[in-house]
Structure formats: C-alpha cells, structure tokens
Design an enzyme around this catalytic site. Sequence first.
Site, PDB file in Angstrom:
ATOM      1  CD  GLU A   1       7.514  35.936  50.043  1.00 62.62           C
ATOM      2  OE1 GLU A   1       7.061  36.248  48.841  1.00 62.62           O
ATOM      3  OE2 GLU A   1       9.177  36.318  49.493  1.00 62.62           O
ATOM      4  CG  LEU A   2      -0.969  36.877  50.965  1.00 64.89           C
ATOM      5  CD1 LEU A   2      -1.105  37.095  52.411  1.00 64.89           C
ATOM      6  CD2 LEU A   2      -1.440  38.086  49.801  1.00 64.89           C
TER       7      LEU A   2
ATOM      8  CE  LYS B   1     -11.554  34.933  34.729  1.00 69.25           C
ATOM      9  NZ  LYS B   1     -11.486  34.234  33.393  1.00 69.25           N
TER      10      LYS B   1
ATOM     11  CB  SER C   1      -6.998  20.110  36.131  1.00 74.78           C
ATOM     12  OG  SER C   1      -7.899  19.939  37.137  1.00 74.78           O
TER      13      SER C   1
ATOM     14  CG  HIS D   1     -14.191  24.565  30.825  1.00 69.08           C
ATOM     15  ND1 HIS D   1     -15.446  24.423  31.474  1.00 69.08           N
ATOM     16  CD2 HIS D   1     -13.440  26.042  31.595  1.00 69.08           C
ATOM     17  CE1 HIS D   1     -15.091  24.949  33.331  1.00 69.08           C
ATOM     18  NE2 HIS D   1     -13.613  24.941  33.214  1.00 69.08           N
TER      19      HIS D   1
ATOM     20  CD  GLU E   1     -19.180  30.526  37.130  1.00 71.34           C
ATOM     21  OE1 GLU E   1     -19.290  30.659  36.305  1.00 71.34           O
ATOM     22  OE2 GLU E   1     -20.378  30.594  38.377  1.00 71.34           O
TER      23      GLU E   1
ATOM     24  CG  HIS F   1     -13.628  28.427  42.465  1.00 69.25           C
ATOM     25  ND1 HIS F   1     -13.880  27.750  41.092  1.00 69.25           N
ATOM     26  CD2 HIS F   1     -12.069  28.530  41.605  1.00 69.25           C
ATOM     27  CE1 HIS F   1     -13.453  27.800  40.037  1.00 69.25           C
ATOM     28  NE2 HIS F   1     -12.279  28.322  40.457  1.00 69.25           N
TER      29      HIS F   1
ATOM     30  CB  CYS G   1     -13.888  25.093  37.214  1.00 67.45           C
ATOM     31  SG  CYS G   1     -11.953  25.549  36.326  1.00 67.45           S
TER      32      CYS G   1
HETATM   33  N1  GLN Z   1      -8.714  21.687  32.101  1.00 65.74           N
HETATM   34  C1  GLN Z   1      -8.873  22.116  32.625  1.00 65.74           C
HETATM   35  C2  GLN Z   1      -8.507  22.151  33.932  1.00 65.74           C
HETATM   36  O1  GLN Z   1      -9.807  20.907  34.680  1.00 65.74           O
HETATM   37  C3  GLN Z   1      -9.679  23.952  33.279  1.00 65.74           C
HETATM   38  C4  GLN Z   1      -9.100  24.593  33.700  1.00 65.74           C
HETATM   39  C5  GLN Z   1     -10.143  26.549  33.326  1.00 65.74           C
HETATM   40  O2  GLN Z   1     -11.308  26.243  32.484  1.00 65.74           O
HETATM   41  N2  GLN Z   1     -10.024  27.212  34.400  1.00 65.74           N
HETATM   42  O3  GLN Z   1      -8.227  22.628  35.337  1.00 65.74           O
HETATM   43 ZN    ZN Z   2     -13.097  26.942  34.432  1.00 62.51          ZN
END
Ligand code: GLN
Ligand code: ZN
Length: 765
Positions: free
Chosen positions: A17-18, A117, A438, A646, A670, A699, A731
Amino acid sequence: MVTTHNLGFPRIGRKRELKFALERYWNKTISEEILLAKATELRSKHWQDQVMLDWVPVGDFSLYDHVLDTSLMLGNLPTRISELPGSRLDDLFRAARGRAVNDDRDCVGVKACEMTKWFDTNYHFIVPEFDRKTQFSLYADSFLRQINAARRQGIQAKPVILGPITYLWLGKSKDGTNKLELLDELISVYAQLLNVLERLEIQWLQIDEPVLVMELDQSWQHALRKAYYQLQTTSVRLLLTTYFGQLQNNLQLACELPVSGLHLDAVKAKDEAVKVADWLGSNKILSLGVIDGRNIWKTDLNETLNWIEPIHAILQDRLWLAPSCTLLHVPVDLDCEVTLDTEVRSWMAFAVQKLNEIDVLAKALEHGRNSVSEILLENANAIECRRHSTRVHQPVVKCRVREITDAMGARQSSYRQRAQAQRERVRLPLFPTTTIGSFPQTQAIRQTRSKFRKGKLSQQEYRFAMQKEIETCVREQEVLGLDVLVHGEPERNDMVEYFGEQLAGYVITQYGWVQSYGSRCVKPPIIYGDVSHTHTITTEWVQYAQSLTDKPVKGMLTGPVTLLNWSFVRDDQPRAETCAQLALAVRDEVLALEDAGIGIIQIDEAALREGLPLRRSQWCAYLDWAIRAFRVAANGVKDSTQIHTHMCYSEFNDIMEAIARMDADVITIETSRSDMELLDAFDQFHYPNEIGPGVYDIHSPNIPSVDSMIDLMKKAAQRIPIQRLWVNPDCGLKTRSWEEVKPALRNMIAASRYLASNLKCFKVS
Ligand code: GLN
Ligand code: ZN
C-alpha cells in the site's frame, strides 16, 4: 515475566500500500494529505498487528528511509536541498530522488543524496552528508506525533531511533572533515531529544547501534563510550540494540555502556548471547533476538527453548525476547499466501508469524512448555518434515556440485586474445554504447504479464504480445543509435524472481514483498531445495530480438551470487553450497544462449558486494566461493563470446581485485551519483579488462546533460585506456518512463560520439 518486543515492522503494507500511495503522490494523482493519511493508516494497522507484544516499536515507519528521516530529525540536510523553498516533505523527496513533487517538469532538479546498502542487506539507505559546516538541530515533530498517535491507540510504545554513532559512521564526509569532530554537537541534539521524551514519560527508547558488529577502531569505540556516558542523564531507559552479527571485540564495550538494556542478534551470535547472560550487569536487561529477522523459515521452537530456558533461569524478569533484527527485511504476513505450495508454506513464517513465535516462546518460558504443547508439537512436525523431505534433497544436483573443477571456471584464453576474437566477430566504435538490460516496464507490459499469469491470455497470445514489446524496444534502440542492443526484459517481473520461477528448487510467493529502496520492493523467491536448470529460459526472447536487427543483441542473465543474495535461502546448508548449485544452473543457460548464436552475454552480479561479510577478516572466504561461482557460471564459453557483468549501488573500490578475478570481458558499474569516485580504485589497481562506468543516474527522474556525461567519461579516461571504456547508464531502465529514457539515452549517445570524434581530449595509449 518475560518481556516481548519487536525492533521494527515492515512499512510497505501487506499489499504494498505504501508503494502505491507514494507513486500516486509523485505522479500527482493524490495530494500530500492523502499520502500522509495512508501512512497514518498503515502505521496504525501495523501497531495492531503487534499487540501480542509487551512493547511495540514506534518511529520505525518511514515514507522513504529511516536514515534519511534521522537526517531530517537532526536537521542535517545538504544545503543544496535545505536552501530550496518548500515543505519538509519536499526536502525529503529532493534528498531521496532529486526532486520534489511540485518541482516543475523541466527543472533539472537537485543532485539527490547517495544511496547505498544497509549493512549486508538489500535495503538501501540515503547516505547522510557531512562537512565542516554541518550543524545539527532537533526537528522531532513527526517522530513525536507518531508516539502520541500510538499511545492514543492504546499501544505500549517503545520509540526507536538510530543511534548517533551508527548515524555518523554511515554518513559521508564531503570535504574530508573527520566525522567524529561532529560528535559533541550531535550528542547534544540527541540529549535534547531524550529530554523531550522524558517529558512525555517514555519508559524505554530503542536506540540502534548496529555499528557494534563492525570492526571499530579505538576512536569509534571511544565515541560510543563518550556518547552513552553523556546520554544517561534522563529517566528514559535506553535499550541499545545491535544486530546482523557478532560483537566480538566490541562485546565487552557493549556490555559496559551505561544503558539499561542490550539487545543481541542471537541468531548470528548465539554463543555471545549465552556468555553475556552470565556477566551482564544486574541492573540491565538482556534482549535476545532469537527469531531470524532476515529469513522466512519457521524457528525450531523446541530447540530454541532448550538453550534459552537456562538463560531465563538466570535472568528471570531481566530477559526480553525479540526477533534478531527489525522485520523490515521479511514479508508481512504468510496468511496472504493462498497459492503457495502448502507443504513448503508449512515450513515458513513471515513478520506476523515470527511475532507469534516470540509470543509462544515467552509463554513456554513463563508457564512451562505444556502450556503451549500443541503449538510446539505442530512446530516440531513442520521442522522434521522439512528436514527429511525428498523435495529438498536431489542427489544428482549434489553430485554435480562435487564434480565442479577449476577448469570449468577458466576461459580458454587470456583477455587480450579473447578481445581480438570478439573484435573480429563484432565491430564496435570507440566508446561503444549499451544499456544494462531492462527498458521501461510500461503499464501495458505489466498488464500483459498479469493477464497471462491469471490465465486470461494463452501462451501464444502472451508470446506474441512480448514479441511486440521486444520489437518496439529494439526499434527504439536502433533509432537512438545504441551500439549493443538488448531485448529489454519485458517478460521479467524482476531479475531474480524471474529466474526463481524457472529453476527447480525455488518457490515464489504472491505477496512476499520486501522494501529495497523508497517505493521499490522486491519479492525474493525462496530456495527451499537443491537448485537445477531444467529448461532453457531466455534464449527464445533474446534470439527473437537478434532476428530483428543487424546490431548485436546482448543476452541477459542474473548471476549465481545475486540469485543467492536476493533470494531467501536455505538455512540448512552453507550459502556457498547453494551458490555452487546456482552457478551450474546459470552455466547451463549461458551455454544455451551461446549455442543459440548470441555473441554477447551479460551476467548481472548486482548483489555481489552486499554478500560480503560485515567484517573484513571474513571477506576472503566469501569472495573465494562467490567469484568461483561466477566463473563457473560464465567462463565455459568460447573466446569469441563476450561476457559482460554488471554491478550497482555499492562501494566497489575495496574489492576491485576480486572483481577482476571474475575475468568478465566487460564490466558495467554504478558510479554517477558518486562522481566517479569509484575510479579512485584504479589509481592503485590496474583493471585489466573493459569497463563501462555508469554515467546516467537511473534512480533519479532527471535527464543528464551531454556535458555532464562527457565530464564523467573524461574522468574515467584519466584512469582507464579509452579503448577499454564503454558508455552506459548506471543500471537497468525498468523503473523509468520512455519520456525520460529517450532524451537521456540520446544525450548519452551524443556524449559518446563527441568523445570518439574528439580524441585529442585524451592521451591515447
Ligand atoms: N539487467 C538488469 C536490468 O537492467 C540489471 C538490474 C540491476 O542491476 N539491478 O534491470
Ligand atoms: Zn544495476
């Protein structure tokens, strides 16, 4: 009497929900009032979920992240954010995401704070920033409102805050200021907060200092002493909590600090818990975290009673029981799972069930095991059944793992020779551009997957719909002018869950969501048994994408270490063993892609670093088996097949050498939020293969300018020969929209082309 409590409850809600409220607020579908009302409702529901406990945590809820909340409460936001107009909520989201909801669309936004993290979890926190001008002042309104609301609801509230030392430790000094120089002022703000809580007649305050499980030098140990000596002036009793590991050489210090209670993670540090029970000062309570707050398996209640009964005999009322850590890292309620395999489900406990386990243990201690005999019997049956289930143990898989050889983890030739073979197979310009896999997961894509899952689309219709998505994605990439394309991952709900659905030994939940950062949640699949690859998983989609274009299409897999670290794993065998099983499964898929004619294969190891033990002394052992697993997965291919990997959202500088041992031909990594700080590692360490430092912070909704990306690449080129540099985002782009992605990638490609045609900017080696 045995006191029961909890350290923190999941915030996102049973059905996320959040998340939905936040995202609606960000896209202006709902107002700030409605967002805040939703948050109030969730908090109240979650307190209700915990009423079986003697003390309920309050202040553990957060709209985005509790470390960021702490920064707000301490009045410590970077000036670039605090000087902007707007409400506190605006500040919060600017720090987290680079923009507030009312910042107009074309504004470039502000640089969001770094995110990294939280200890060895997959939860990300917003890194506090410090410099020599940093000053603290108390803004506790929101925290106090929550305490009052809980009390009005009749909840026995135990407020929770992040301790000053962990707060300082987690933050980053932006100008080299020694963070500990800020300690005095910081403590005085904490002291003010304690005064306020005293006026509210708060009895217990939970103060989290997980930093105690880290390797602390004398200055940090001294800081802990100093802080807690100065914070003992009010009637508020402090429960100092540590979790995620053993205290080792900090154990004595933790026991000596002048607080009223100490919480230990008795799942990770059972031996220490037993010892402490013997010598903790008689004026202190000991809280034992006996239920695993990091995993979803039922606790063996009888076995737990075996070791806590003697401790109870010594401590009596001074014994408290709790989960090992906050339950933020497990899903909310197993009762939501109606489609889960019933046998495997009977082995599990989510947050609500874990709190019931605490309650049962307390009853057994207070009134004897007989008082809860039925529940204990049922628990014993579930534990026995899991231990001996033939669904868990697959002799063929175990045998294949025993037969893994070093040769299976080695490429046929050195990087130089391979690079030659790869160049002959695929011609690429200097500064080749690619993405991480992606592309935007549009509403349409999600609907198609959901319809298929619910049986509303046939296999054929689903395949056709996905092919259309892949085609759109390939065409867009061609128009943009990317050099190495991807199929876009429309068929994947998540990079780990998707593979969990396809591999044997895994089960998938419906609502087993866990917060990753902000509104982002992941649903870790659950490894309950020996893992194996039973059919090819990705070839069909990648091959289809390749059939549409002359440009190379990169196959996309998740690596064994990430599958391990982002799944809930078995607790009945070492992680290394499970990882080796995963490595063989991924290897089978890599070879299937190669057989299908795919020349570039990316194996994501986004979670490699977060699996590192918290103490450096244990890193080596982890890296040995983790890197070996990657090598087994990746390196069975021919020279002409290019392997990419990656990694994201971590500090990699200190494990570069291990990363190099993976021997991937290309690594994309990253860096953009930290201004290429990562590259400092290359001053000392000569990275031997190709690298794509991320230049586009995916992000944040901000569109990076061509110039900013050129600058970042120039910084990279100071350390890495340009022939070995790639240009790519940080990413995957799944969380972004096409309206954001297209201009951002257009700029990225323009940056690459500029660099390739202005080689005089670089010293060419
Ligand atoms: N291949 C994934 C994507 O492009 C990698 C995602 C990730 O590193 N968190 O979403
Ligand atoms: Zn990533």
